[in-house]
Scaffold this active site. Structure first.
Site, short mmCIF file in Angstrom:
data_model
loop_
_atom_site.label_atom_id
_atom_site.label_comp_id
_atom_site.label_asym_id
_atom_site.label_seq_id
_atom_site.Cartn_x
_atom_site.Cartn_y
_atom_site.Cartn_z
N HIS A 142 1.60 4.19 -3.15
CA HIS A 142 1.51 5.88 -2.94
C HIS A 142 2.62 6.48 -3.66
O HIS A 142 2.40 7.40 -4.30
CB HIS A 142 1.43 6.12 -1.45
CG HIS A 142 0.19 6.17 -0.56
ND1 HIS A 142 -0.91 6.78 -1.22
CD2 HIS A 142 0.07 5.53 0.58
CE1 HIS A 142 -1.92 6.38 -0.40
NE2 HIS A 142 -1.49 5.96 0.61
N GLU A 179 -6.14 6.60 -1.06
CA GLU A 179 -6.03 5.39 -0.11
C GLU A 179 -6.75 4.46 -1.07
O GLU A 179 -5.87 3.20 -1.05
CB GLU A 179 -6.84 5.64 1.22
CG GLU A 179 -6.38 6.57 2.08
CD GLU A 179 -5.16 5.95 2.51
OE1 GLU A 179 -5.23 5.18 3.30
OE2 GLU A 179 -3.95 6.66 2.52
N HIS A 192 0.80 -1.29 0.00
CA HIS A 192 0.18 0.06 0.03
C HIS A 192 0.87 1.43 0.01
O HIS A 192 0.63 2.22 -0.86
CB HIS A 192 -0.87 0.09 1.17
CG HIS A 192 -1.62 1.18 1.52
ND1 HIS A 192 -3.16 1.43 1.13
CD2 HIS A 192 -1.36 2.40 1.92
CE1 HIS A 192 -3.60 2.59 1.49
NE2 HIS A 192 -2.44 3.10 2.06
N GLU A 193 1.99 1.36 0.87
CA GLU A 193 2.72 2.58 0.85
C GLU A 193 3.48 2.40 -0.31
O GLU A 193 3.95 3.85 -0.87
CB GLU A 193 3.58 2.35 2.50
CG GLU A 193 2.68 2.26 3.48
CD GLU A 193 1.82 3.40 3.64
OE1 GLU A 193 2.25 4.43 3.18
OE2 GLU A 193 0.97 3.27 4.25
#
Length: 272
Positions: free
Chosen positions: A150, A201, A146-147
């Protein structure tokens, strides 16, 4: 008269600031289908932002080292880096050039449940995430994927670009005086102070699930991870009061995405 001239000039410069945002394609859509058009301001150059992120990361790591909070547990560090290496090996599915980033990951001793990835691939995982959530390897891969997403999607740069356009006063000052915008303070804001938008997100969730699946981690672990997160933050506000998706919405979206990428996971398992 001078005031009117300033207003007229501000209107022109404000228009220039807005027109300075150009559509870009930061990533390929992948199996999960992240295809939203993004707009970046010329006032936030990609390479300069990566350099600033690298400097801030270096300063943060040196500070953590001085405080005895850097990579204290060899087992934790080995685990985090093993997972990150497997995920990074898959970034080409979304962004081939990211394979050449100067990736770096450290474990920081902090009670905070957190992890992040700065522009250019500078990452950190906090021990609070490991000790309080107690994620499995697949769940930790969901967080780190997920990070990483980003960063691949350049969400920090996109948010900074949006701020440049909406904050006309700052844009006017920067263009009219020829003084460059303080990328450092704005990067700090979007990375560590201001929450991500729901859109960002959701995109990071979808891409993170695919990265994990391609790396051989069960993508369904993202669901159990956020169930744990929901339990840990039982006092969270209703979704309409937050810029983040609610735990229920997030879990529903992750379930759908994980099913979509299961063939990638099965394929990755077959290669082992």
């Amino acid at each position: 008269m001078l005031f009117r001239q300033l207003l007229g000039g501000a209107a022109i410069i404000g228009t220039l600031a807005v027109s300075g945002c150009a559509s870009v394609q930061t990533t390929q859509s992948g199996t999960v289908g992240v295809e939203r058009t993004q707009y970046m301001s010329s006032m936030v150059p990609e390479k300069e932002l990566e350099q600033e992120a690298g400097q801030q990361y270096s300063d943060l790591i040196q500070k953590a080292k001085a405080q005895g909070a850097l990579d204290r547990n060899a087992s934790q560090v080995s685990r985090v880096r093993t997972i990150s290496q497997r995920l990074i090996a898959q970034v080409g599915a979304f962004r081939p050039d990211a394979a050449n980033w100067d990736w770096e990951v450290h474990v920081l001793s902090s009670d905070e449940v957190n992890a992040w990835c700065m522009p250019g691939g500078k990452m950190a995982v906090y021990t609070g995430l490991l000790t309080q959530i107690k994620p499995t390897d697949a769940e930790l891969a969901a967080v780190m994927g997920h990070e990483i997403a980003h960063a691949l999607r350049e969400h920090a740069r996109e948010r900074m670009s949006q701020q440049m356009v909406t904050n006309v006063g700052l844009s006017v000052l920067s263009i009219a005086t020829g003084v460059s915008t303080d990328l450092g303070s704005k990067l700090t804001d979007v990375m560590f102070t201001l929450p991500n938008s729901r859109t960002h997100e959701s995109e990071a969730d979808m891409m993170g699930v695919e990265l994990a699946a391609r790396a051989g981690y069960d993508p369904r672990a993202a669901v159990t991870l956020w169930q744990k997160m929901g339990t840990a933050s039982s006092g969270a506000p209703p979704e309409f009061l937050s810029t983040h998706p609610s735990a229920e919405t997030r879990i529903s979206e992750l379930q759908a995405a994980s099913e979509r990428v299961m063939p990638l996971y099965d394929q990755a398992k077959g290669k082992k």
